[in-house]
Design an enzyme around this catalytic site. Structure first.
Site, PDB file in Angstrom:
ATOM      1  N   LYS A 158       4.399  -2.041   1.667  1.00 48.36           N
ATOM      2  CA  LYS A 158       3.510  -0.869   1.632  1.00 48.36           C
ATOM      3  C   LYS A 158       3.061  -0.484   3.043  1.00 48.36           C
ATOM      4  CE  LYS A 158       4.036   0.019  -2.454  1.00 48.36           C
ATOM      5  NZ  LYS A 158       4.338   1.348  -2.997  1.00 48.36           N
TER       6      LYS A 158
ATOM      7  N   SER B  89      -0.243   1.989  -0.652  1.00 52.05           N
ATOM      8  CA  SER B  89      -1.272   1.185  -1.336  1.00 52.05           C
ATOM      9  C   SER B  89      -2.329   0.810  -0.303  1.00 52.05           C
ATOM     10  CB  SER B  89      -0.644  -0.100  -1.899  1.00 52.05           C
ATOM     11  OG  SER B  89      -1.630  -0.917  -2.498  1.00 52.05           O
TER      12      SER B  89
ATOM     13  N   GLY C 230       9.937   7.073 -10.109  1.00 53.46           N
ATOM     14  CA  GLY C 230       9.020   6.172 -10.832  1.00 53.46           C
ATOM     15  C   GLY C 230       8.039   6.955 -11.673  1.00 53.46           C
ATOM     16  N   ALA C 231       8.551   7.990 -12.356  1.00 54.19           N
ATOM     17  CA  ALA C 231       7.661   8.929 -13.041  1.00 54.19           C
ATOM     18  C   ALA C 231       7.602   8.724 -14.550  1.00 54.19           C
ATOM     19  CB  ALA C 231       8.085  10.364 -12.726  1.00 54.19           C
ATOM     20  N   SER C 232       8.231   7.657 -15.055  1.00 58.94           N
ATOM     21  CA  SER C 232       8.208   7.459 -16.508  1.00 58.94           C
ATOM     22  C   SER C 232       6.895   6.836 -16.964  1.00 58.94           C
ATOM     23  CB  SER C 232       9.370   6.564 -16.938  1.00 58.94           C
ATOM     24  OG  SER C 232       9.234   5.276 -16.380  1.00 58.94           O
TER      25      SER C 232
ATOM     26  N   TYR D 184       4.777  -7.573  -0.990  1.00 59.50           N
ATOM     27  CA  TYR D 184       4.350  -6.231  -1.412  1.00 59.50           C
ATOM     28  C   TYR D 184       3.550  -5.537  -0.297  1.00 59.50           C
ATOM     29  CZ  TYR D 184       1.881  -2.638  -4.124  1.00 59.50           C
ATOM     30  OH  TYR D 184       1.360  -1.450  -4.565  1.00 59.50           O
TER      31      TYR D 184
HETATM   32  P1  NAP Z   1       4.172   1.139 -13.119  1.00 59.87           P
HETATM   33  O1  NAP Z   1       3.160   1.534 -14.136  1.00 59.87           O
HETATM   34  O2  NAP Z   1       4.799  -0.213 -13.224  1.00 59.87           O
HETATM   35  O3  NAP Z   1       5.336   2.241 -13.088  1.00 59.87           O
HETATM   36  C1  NAP Z   1       6.372   2.076 -12.174  1.00 59.87           C
HETATM   37  C2  NAP Z   1       7.373   3.205 -12.308  1.00 59.87           C
HETATM   38  O4  NAP Z   1       8.414   3.013 -11.326  1.00 59.87           O
HETATM   39  C3  NAP Z   1       8.041   3.275 -13.637  1.00 59.87           C
HETATM   40  O5  NAP Z   1       8.286   4.624 -13.967  1.00 59.87           O
HETATM   41  C4  NAP Z   1       9.365   2.554 -13.411  1.00 59.87           C
HETATM   42  O6  NAP Z   1      10.302   2.997 -14.369  1.00 59.87           O
HETATM   43  C5  NAP Z   1       9.678   3.018 -11.985  1.00 59.87           C
HETATM   44  N1  NAP Z   1      10.598   2.178 -11.221  1.00 59.87           N
HETATM   45  C6  NAP Z   1      10.483   0.857 -10.920  1.00 59.87           C
HETATM   46  N2  NAP Z   1      11.531   0.451 -10.203  1.00 59.87           N
HETATM   47  C7  NAP Z   1      12.332   1.540 -10.006  1.00 59.87           C
HETATM   48  C8  NAP Z   1      13.557   1.767  -9.348  1.00 59.87           C
HETATM   49  N3  NAP Z   1      14.221   0.771  -8.726  1.00 59.87           N
HETATM   50  N4  NAP Z   1      14.078   3.020  -9.356  1.00 59.87           N
HETATM   51  C9  NAP Z   1      13.442   4.024  -9.993  1.00 59.87           C
HETATM   52  N5  NAP Z   1      12.275   3.884 -10.640  1.00 59.87           N
HETATM   53  C10 NAP Z   1      11.736   2.640 -10.649  1.00 59.87           C
HETATM   54  O7  NAP Z   1       3.573   1.226 -11.649  1.00 59.87           O
HETATM   55  P2  NAP Z   1       2.291   2.011 -11.068  1.00 59.87           P
HETATM   56  O8  NAP Z   1       1.122   1.130 -11.191  1.00 59.87           O
HETATM   57  O9  NAP Z   1       2.257   3.377 -11.629  1.00 59.87           O
HETATM   58  O10 NAP Z   1       2.691   2.087  -9.520  1.00 59.87           O
HETATM   59  C11 NAP Z   1       3.409   3.196  -9.006  1.00 59.87           C
HETATM   60  C12 NAP Z   1       3.361   3.156  -7.491  1.00 59.87           C
HETATM   61  O11 NAP Z   1       2.004   3.120  -7.067  1.00 59.87           O
HETATM   62  C13 NAP Z   1       4.043   1.941  -6.877  1.00 59.87           C
HETATM   63  O12 NAP Z   1       4.675   2.320  -5.671  1.00 59.87           O
HETATM   64  C14 NAP Z   1       2.887   1.013  -6.584  1.00 59.87           C
HETATM   65  O13 NAP Z   1       3.160   0.124  -5.540  1.00 59.87           O
HETATM   66  C15 NAP Z   1       1.820   2.012  -6.208  1.00 59.87           C
HETATM   67  N6  NAP Z   1       0.448   1.514  -6.356  1.00 59.87           N
HETATM   68  C16 NAP Z   1      -0.070   1.241  -7.592  1.00 59.87           C
HETATM   69  C17 NAP Z   1      -1.381   0.804  -7.688  1.00 59.87           C
HETATM   70  C18 NAP Z   1      -2.049   0.541  -9.019  1.00 59.87           C
HETATM   71  O14 NAP Z   1      -3.197   0.093  -9.020  1.00 59.87           O
HETATM   72  N7  NAP Z   1      -1.420   0.809 -10.150  1.00 59.87           N
HETATM   73  C19 NAP Z   1      -2.142   0.603  -6.537  1.00 59.87           C
HETATM   74  C20 NAP Z   1      -1.568   0.873  -5.297  1.00 59.87           C
HETATM   75  C21 NAP Z   1      -0.271   1.338  -5.215  1.00 59.87           C
HETATM   76  P3  NAP Z   1      11.634   2.168 -14.767  1.00 59.87           P
HETATM   77  O15 NAP Z   1      11.227   0.757 -15.000  1.00 59.87           O
HETATM   78  O16 NAP Z   1      12.135   2.890 -15.987  1.00 59.87           O
HETATM   79  O17 NAP Z   1      12.571   2.341 -13.623  1.00 59.87           O
END
Ligand code: NAP
Length: 258
Positions: free
Chosen positions: A161, A143, A14-16, A157
């Site tokens: 988590k 999370s 999920g690094a994009s 969700y």
């Molecule tokens: P984001 O901006 O939506 O990015 C998600 C990333 O995951 C993208 O690179 C997406 O790329 C990839 N992805 C999604 N489904 C995938 C799959 N099946 N296989 C491989 N890659 C996948 O999300 P984020 O906010 O950075 O969140 C990242 C992580 O942090 C998640 O686990 C989320 O639950 C956690 N988190 C986020 C927050 C927050 O406030 N942002 C808070 C708590 C926890 P593709 O679509 O190209 O696959």
């Protein structure tokens, strides 16, 4: 002072975008070789190119964490490219909202499949390489939602988590004898593409509920991941670190505003 991580092979799922991109950039800045993984090759390669343009070492790969065969290919690519998997950041996650009564079985399965089963599949694929060298670092992105707090619309969700932490605790025991640690970062609300997708009102409400009065940055999470990956954190396993600007602390709105 921390021992350098230079040259270590790192996989970030999920690094994009968002937090995963921040983690990838953080490890690249520390001199690591980074496999940037997401389902879309062009987007993963764009982050890898960004790292290379800044003088770092990275490779983009399309792989879906819900597919075992693709997680195996991910591990194989890292070993072929870097010689080892020193660090896995199992970060890929999705957070579509649906309240109970509206949430379908498919909604529930999709969130569990990516966030929880995806963690299991990514970790399982990397274990043989780590076990063979008797060392490794696994860092999960969990999370605050689920392990600590709740929010309407995110029962699936939150369960996924919290489930990651249950997985982590037993994995940490099983893997300790192989010199592999498993820890989790628990982000609060972090400014990412995914979070912006929840809308301006949600974002403003979250900012107001954080004692530091700002959303976290992706680098705030990257720094916690770098700490768990360090040699100096080698005796820490099965633990979680909340990185949320104090969001979970106030007992009431009055406590937040006093
Ligand atoms: P984001 O901006 O939506 O990015 C998600 C990333 O995951 C993208 O690179 C997406 O790329 C990839 N992805 C999604 N489904 C995938 C799959 N099946 N296989 C491989 N890659 C996948 O999300 P984020 O906010 O950075 O969140 C990242 C992580 O942090 C998640 O686990 C989320 O639950 C956690 N988190 C986020 C927050 C927050 O406030 N942002 C808070 C708590 C926890 P593709 O679509 O190209 O696959």
């Amino acid at each position: 002072m921390f021992t350098s991580l230079k040259g270590r092979g790192v996989i970030v799922t999920g690094a994009s975008k968002g937090i995963g991109r921040g983690i990838a950039l953080g490890f690249a800045s520390a001199g690591c070789q980074v496999l940037v993984v997401s389902r879309h090759l062009g987007e993963a390669e764009a982050v890898a190119d960004e790292i290379i343009a800044a003088g770092g070492s990275a490779l983009g790969l399309a792989a879906d964490v819900t597919r075992q065969v693709e997680m195996q290919a991910m591990a194989d690519t890292a070993i072929r490219s870097f010689g080892s998997i020193d660090i896995l950041c199992a970060n890929a996650g999705i957070f579509p909202a649906a309240k109970l009564g509206v949430m379908t079985e498919a909604d529930f399965d999709a969130v569990m499949g990516t966030n929880l089963k995806g963690t299991f599949l990514a970790v399982s694929a990397c274990l043989p390489a780590m076990k063979s060298r008797n060392k490794g670092r696994i860092i999960l992105t969990s999370s605050i939602t689920g392990p600590v707090t709740g929010y309407p619309g995110w029962s699936h969700y939150g369960a996924s988590k919290a489930g990651q932490l249950g997985f982590m605790r037993t994995a940490a025991i099983e893997l300790a004898r192989f010199g592999i640690t498993v820890n989790a970062v628990l982000p609060g609300n972090i400014a990412t593409e995914g979070l912006s997708g929840l809308g301006e009102e949600y974002v403003r409400g979250m900012e107001a509920s954080v004692p530091m009065r700002r959303l976290g940055s992706v680098m705030d999470i990257a720094h916690a991941a770098l700490f768990f990956a360090s040699d100096e954190a080698g005796y820490i396993t099965g633990q979680s670190l909340v990185v949320d600007g104090g969001q979970i602390l106030p007992e009431s709105l009055a406590a937040l505003e006093a």
